[in-house]
Design an enzyme around this catalytic site. Sequence first.
Site, short mmCIF file in Angstrom:
data_model
loop_
_atom_site.label_atom_id
_atom_site.label_comp_id
_atom_site.label_asym_id
_atom_site.label_seq_id
_atom_site.Cartn_x
_atom_site.Cartn_y
_atom_site.Cartn_z
N PRO A 266 52.70 118.50 -39.25
CA PRO A 266 52.42 118.63 -40.69
C PRO A 266 51.47 117.58 -41.23
CG PRO A 266 54.62 117.74 -40.33
CD PRO A 266 54.10 118.14 -38.98
N THR A 267 51.21 116.51 -40.48
CA THR A 267 50.33 115.46 -40.97
C THR A 267 48.90 115.56 -40.42
OG1 THR A 267 50.93 113.90 -39.19
CG2 THR A 267 52.28 113.89 -41.19
N SER A 268 48.69 116.43 -39.43
CA SER A 268 47.36 116.54 -38.82
C SER A 268 46.35 117.16 -39.77
CB SER A 268 47.41 117.39 -37.55
OG SER A 268 47.88 116.64 -36.47
N GLU B 228 48.00 110.09 -25.33
CA GLU B 228 49.36 109.60 -25.55
C GLU B 228 49.79 108.70 -24.40
OE1 GLU B 228 50.95 110.48 -28.45
OE2 GLU B 228 49.05 111.50 -28.90
N THR C 161 56.83 119.69 -36.75
CA THR C 161 57.34 118.60 -35.92
C THR C 161 57.79 117.43 -36.79
OG1 THR C 161 55.13 117.68 -35.61
CG2 THR C 161 55.90 119.26 -33.98
#
Length: 296
Positions: free
Chosen positions: A10-12, A275, A40
């Site tokens: 939701p923040t991308s 990552e 997520t």
Amino acid sequence: MKRARLIYNPTSGRENVRRRLADILEVLETAGYETSAHATRGEHDASEEAEQAVRRGFDLVIAAGGDGTIYEVINGIAEKKNRPALGIIPCGTSNDFARAVGIPKSVTRSCEIIASGKTKKIDLGKINDRYFINIAGGGSLTELTYEVPIKMKTMIGQLAYYVKGIEKLPFIHPTHVRMETRERVVVDEEIMLFLIANSHSVGGFNRIAPKADLTDGKLDCIVLKKTSLPEFIRLATMALKGDHIKDPNVIYFQTNYVKATSLDAKTVQLNLDGELGGQLPCECIALPGHLEVFVP
């Protein structure tokens, strides 16, 4: 009717997917997919949700976010026997894998690509017990991707990596690494970094691994030897055109298996699709045609 599970960060992309969620669902429903969505909540959540989607028999899993979201989703499905096809809505900073397969950074267009139904079987890389779809790497320079603050990436995008790189360059130290295939030892010396690429697109550079092919069953390895700061800057410029692989400071080879070991006392972190992915030593293999992906 086929079922699709949308897993999105939701923040991308400045919350672009969350704002366009109704539009995304409409395109997929029109294409014949009964679609549900999951936002997520933190680290590993996308992997766990992807595993759930496999158990629940979804025909399609869509990763909406950056390369890190895609990485988590593939690690949720790659071990499974019945792997659903993967759709991608790129809205991260680099979107390296999406760029490699030609998926544009447009929510509408990427949804239309999924709706069109064209898929392609691509290779995956497996390193120790983790999977990567685009790139694995080690060495001080590869740590940049997870040292860049999320707020900085949101504000200035790809430029954030270059800003961090310039900041770190004077403090980078080489590491003694041995890399060997099943046939021979390829590297046994001090290096600045190594990359194991599945595609040609890495860190915003489109020709880091110019011979890479997502369907050839091989991984492309790029090793930067111990070098000075001016030499590094010169090689970075050459990398824009893919000419760096001809330089004597760079070792470039293709293989379906490589083992890497640090011969220094210090820990060498692994970076998988941007990552944290454990540390050396590692064994890496190519998995030919392991995943079906929606492509233009």
